[in-house]
Design a protein around this motif. Structure first.
Motif, PDB file in Angstrom:
ATOM      1  N   ARG A 176       0.839  -1.207   0.000  1.00 18.60           N
ATOM      2  CA  ARG A 176       0.000   0.000   0.000  1.00 18.60           C
ATOM      3  C   ARG A 176       0.872   1.254   0.000  1.00 18.60           C
ATOM      4  NH1 ARG A 176      -4.410   2.946   2.483  1.00 18.60           N
ATOM      5  NH2 ARG A 176      -3.942   5.059   1.805  1.00 18.60           N
ATOM      6  N   GLY A 177       1.887   1.288   0.863  1.00 24.94           N
ATOM      7  CA  GLY A 177       2.739   2.465   0.947  1.00 24.94           C
ATOM      8  C   GLY A 177       3.483   2.744  -0.343  1.00 24.94           C
ATOM      9  N   LEU A 178       4.038   1.709  -0.953  1.00 17.39           N
ATOM     10  CA  LEU A 178       4.785   1.894  -2.197  1.00 17.39           C
ATOM     11  C   LEU A 178       3.862   2.272  -3.351  1.00 17.39           C
ATOM     12  CD1 LEU A 178       7.368  -1.036  -2.025  1.00 17.39           C
ATOM     13  CD2 LEU A 178       7.750   1.387  -1.533  1.00 17.39           C
ATOM     14  N   ARG A 179       2.670   1.706  -3.392  1.00 22.97           N
ATOM     15  CA  ARG A 179       1.717   2.077  -4.440  1.00 22.97           C
ATOM     16  C   ARG A 179       1.346   3.559  -4.335  1.00 22.97           C
ATOM     17  NH1 ARG A 179      -1.879  -1.240  -3.121  1.00 22.97           N
ATOM     18  NH2 ARG A 179      -3.321   0.155  -2.025  1.00 22.97           N
ATOM     19  N   ASP A 180       1.083   4.002  -3.137  1.00 21.40           N
ATOM     20  CA  ASP A 180       0.732   5.413  -2.952  1.00 21.40           C
ATOM     21  C   ASP A 180       1.923   6.329  -3.228  1.00 21.40           C
ATOM     22  OD1 ASP A 180      -1.810   4.689  -2.330  1.00 21.40           O
ATOM     23  OD2 ASP A 180      -1.770   5.363  -0.247  1.00 21.40           O
ATOM     24  N   LEU A 181       3.124   5.911  -2.811  1.00 23.88           N
ATOM     25  CA  LEU A 181       4.307   6.723  -3.084  1.00 23.88           C
ATOM     26  C   LEU A 181       4.534   6.833  -4.580  1.00 23.88           C
ATOM     27  CD1 LEU A 181       6.834   8.237  -2.049  1.00 23.88           C
ATOM     28  CD2 LEU A 181       8.029   6.029  -2.095  1.00 23.88           C
ATOM     29  N   ASN A 182       4.370   5.749  -5.295  1.00 32.56           N
ATOM     30  CA  ASN A 182       4.517   5.758  -6.746  1.00 32.56           C
ATOM     31  C   ASN A 182       3.542   6.764  -7.380  1.00 32.56           C
ATOM     32  OD1 ASN A 182       5.578   4.285  -9.293  1.00 32.56           O
ATOM     33  ND2 ASN A 182       3.359   4.218  -9.537  1.00 32.56           N
ATOM     34  N   ASN A 183       2.283   6.727  -6.931  1.00 29.73           N
ATOM     35  CA  ASN A 183       1.290   7.652  -7.473  1.00 29.73           C
ATOM     36  C   ASN A 183       1.610   9.094  -7.116  1.00 29.73           C
ATOM     37  OD1 ASN A 183      -0.170   5.561  -8.604  1.00 29.73           O
ATOM     38  ND2 ASN A 183      -1.536   5.332  -6.847  1.00 29.73           N
ATOM     39  N   LEU A 184       2.086   9.307  -5.911  1.00 26.38           N
ATOM     40  CA  LEU A 184       2.431  10.665  -5.486  1.00 26.38           C
ATOM     41  C   LEU A 184       3.560  11.228  -6.338  1.00 26.38           C
ATOM     42  CD1 LEU A 184       2.168  13.030  -3.446  1.00 26.38           C
ATOM     43  CD2 LEU A 184       3.880  11.839  -2.044  1.00 26.38           C
ATOM     44  N   LEU A 185       4.629  10.475  -6.507  1.00 26.77           N
ATOM     45  CA  LEU A 185       5.770  10.961  -7.276  1.00 26.77           C
ATOM     46  C   LEU A 185       5.397  11.175  -8.745  1.00 26.77           C
ATOM     47  CD1 LEU A 185       8.571   8.722  -5.737  1.00 26.77           C
ATOM     48  CD2 LEU A 185       8.236  11.174  -5.367  1.00 26.77           C
ATOM     49  N   LYS A 186       4.593  10.279  -9.282  1.00 28.53           N
ATOM     50  CA  LYS A 186       4.144  10.429 -10.669  1.00 28.53           C
ATOM     51  C   LYS A 186       3.394  11.749 -10.854  1.00 28.53           C
ATOM     52  CE  LYS A 186       2.194   6.858 -12.551  1.00 28.53           C
ATOM     53  NZ  LYS A 186       1.168   5.822 -12.885  1.00 28.53           N
ATOM     54  N   LYS A 187       2.510  12.061  -9.915  1.00 27.58           N
ATOM     55  CA  LYS A 187       1.713  13.283 -10.039  1.00 27.58           C
ATOM     56  C   LYS A 187       2.544  14.533  -9.762  1.00 27.58           C
ATOM     57  CE  LYS A 187      -2.745  11.082  -9.304  1.00 27.58           C
ATOM     58  NZ  LYS A 187      -4.033  11.068  -8.573  1.00 27.58           N
ATOM     59  N   ILE A 188       3.532  14.423  -8.889  1.00 27.70           N
ATOM     60  CA  ILE A 188       4.410  15.573  -8.637  1.00 27.70           C
ATOM     61  C   ILE A 188       5.144  15.982  -9.905  1.00 27.70           C
ATOM     62  CG2 ILE A 188       6.546  16.287  -7.476  1.00 27.70           C
ATOM     63  CD1 ILE A 188       5.589  14.747  -5.010  1.00 27.70           C
ATOM     64  N   VAL A 189       5.780  15.019 -10.588  1.00 26.81           N
ATOM     65  CA  VAL A 189       6.568  15.381 -11.773  1.00 26.81           C
ATOM     66  C   VAL A 189       5.669  15.780 -12.940  1.00 26.81           C
ATOM     67  CG1 VAL A 189       8.550  13.997 -11.078  1.00 26.81           C
ATOM     68  CG2 VAL A 189       6.785  12.958 -12.494  1.00 26.81           C
ATOM     69  N   GLN A 190       4.436  15.283 -12.958  1.00 28.82           N
ATOM     70  CA  GLN A 190       3.497  15.697 -14.003  1.00 28.82           C
ATOM     71  C   GLN A 190       3.024  17.130 -13.763  1.00 28.82           C
ATOM     72  OE1 GLN A 190       0.452  12.668 -13.819  1.00 28.82           O
ATOM     73  NE2 GLN A 190       1.488  11.334 -15.286  1.00 28.82           N
TER      74      GLN A 190
END
Length: 372
Positions: free
Chosen positions: A340-354
């Motif tokens: 759960r933590g890694l999935r959310d971190l992945n989504n967070l970082l993806k949206k930050i750089v976008q």
């Protein structure tokens, strides 16, 4: 559901804005992920957790039940996520890994009849766990990749004087946890975790010695002095700051309010800080203004709330300082927690750089170069 998300977003933005309105400014959009507790023991194993739960101890149902010393798998999977995302300069997303330098030596403490505290360096603790022997090498690989930057969190994440006192009283729950290799009290309190809280002002002198020892271990382990420091549970006396300053620390990580001890557990003197404020000798305070803690409330949309807080930080020309504890990325006890933590971190970082392609990922020790 949509209305709840809107309300959560508004609350997140307003809470961040209260933090960001004052303090120094920076010249660029910077994201820091400050993550505490690396190297510290918590729940030793799934077997120990099952025994805590069977015994009916509060800790068996707390958020810390999934927290444990990070395994090789935990580290490698975290690094995989961080290395997927790059900033405007082509550098990887980066985590400031606030590290604990030592854990209790249970055997020696027991042999002293609980009258003396003894510790082992965290690197020795790694060797005693089943999937952890190569951890230090992996930490250093992460550092070389620019994704995992160790900084100092203290020697132990433990108020050992309180712990020993309770053990000497033959407290059943504390001894049950001790015999399983854990420092829990059996309850949901933080009294053993607050390493730099004090019960009498005389404790401060000993705390200074402990911090000096932690600084020495850090330097011997990593080959450099930590430029930042975060006190366990955000609780410390201002007098210990002088030891930090004399040993190369430039920044203290923390919340808007420092929790200064008063001699009574859970009763503190709040000392307000803004980003970039300095103490009398020039040590600076870095303030956490974004929060990403999926393990603490699994039903919350942490990605959305953190993005809103980042927006507030950038609007007020502050770094986005994301507080995200180690527990969110640990699967040694419960792989679902890590997933759960890694999935959310992945989504967070993806949206930050976008959303902010001009963003810059840094660690806390790099902050000075971005101050206006």
């Amino acid at each position: 559901m949509k209305n709840n998300l809107i309300i959560q977003s508004v609350k997140s933005y307003l809470s961040a804005t209260k933090i960001n309105r004052e303090g120094s400014a920076i010249k660029e959009k910077i994201v820091l992920i400050e993550s505490d507790d690396w190297g510290a023991i918590r729940t030793p194993s799934l077997e120990a957790l099952n025994r805590f739960q069977k015994k009916g101890l509060d800790i068996g149902n707390s958020i810390y039940k999934a927290d444990a010393l990070e395994s090789q798998d935990d580290l490698e999977l975290l690094f995989d996520v961080l290395s997927k995302y790059k900033d405007r300069d082509g550098l990887n997303a980066k985590m400031t890994a606030n590290a604990i330098m030592a854990n209790p030596d249970f055997e020696k403490i027991k042999n002293s009849n609980f009258t003396e505290f003894h510790y082992k360096r965290f690197t020795e603790t790694f060797k005693e766990y089943p999937k952890h022997a190569n951890n230090l090498e992996i930490w250093k690989q992460g550092q070389n990749q620019g994704i995992f930057q160790p900084q100092l969190h203290g020697r132990e994440h433990l108020n050992y004087k309180r712990w020993l006192k309770v053990l000497q009283s033959n407290n059943e729950a504390a001894h049950f946890c001790f015999n399983l290799g854990a420092t829990y009290s059996g309850n949901k309190d933080y009294s053993f975790m607050e390493a730099y809280d004090w019960d009498t002002p005389e404790d401060i002198a000993e705390q200074k010695i402990v911090i000096q020892d932690a600084i020495t271990i850090f330097k011997e382990t990593f080959g450099y002095f930590s430029k930042s420091f975060i006190a366990p549970c955000y609780n410390w006396d201002p007098l210990i700051e002088y030891v930090l300053q004399d040993n190369g620390v430039d920044w203290i990580q923390g919340m808007k309010s420092q929790l200064a001890p008063t001699g009574i557990f859970d009763c503190y003197l709040p000392i307000k800080h803004n980003f970039g404020d300095t103490n009398a000798k020039g040590l600076k305070y870095n303030i956490r203004n974004c929060f990403f803690e999926p393990s603490s409330a699994p039903d919350r949309d942490w990605v959305d709330s953190c993005l809103v807080q980042i927006s507030s930080a950038f609007l007020w020309n502050k770094p986005a300082v994301i507080c995200s504890h180690r527990i969110n990325y640990i699967g040694f006890i419960d792989e679902k927690n890590r997933d759960r933590g890694l999935r959310d971190l992945n989504n967070l970082l993806k949206k930050i750089v976008q959303k902010w392609p001009e963003v810059k990922f840094i660690s806390t020790d790099e902050l000075d170069q971005f101050l206006l």
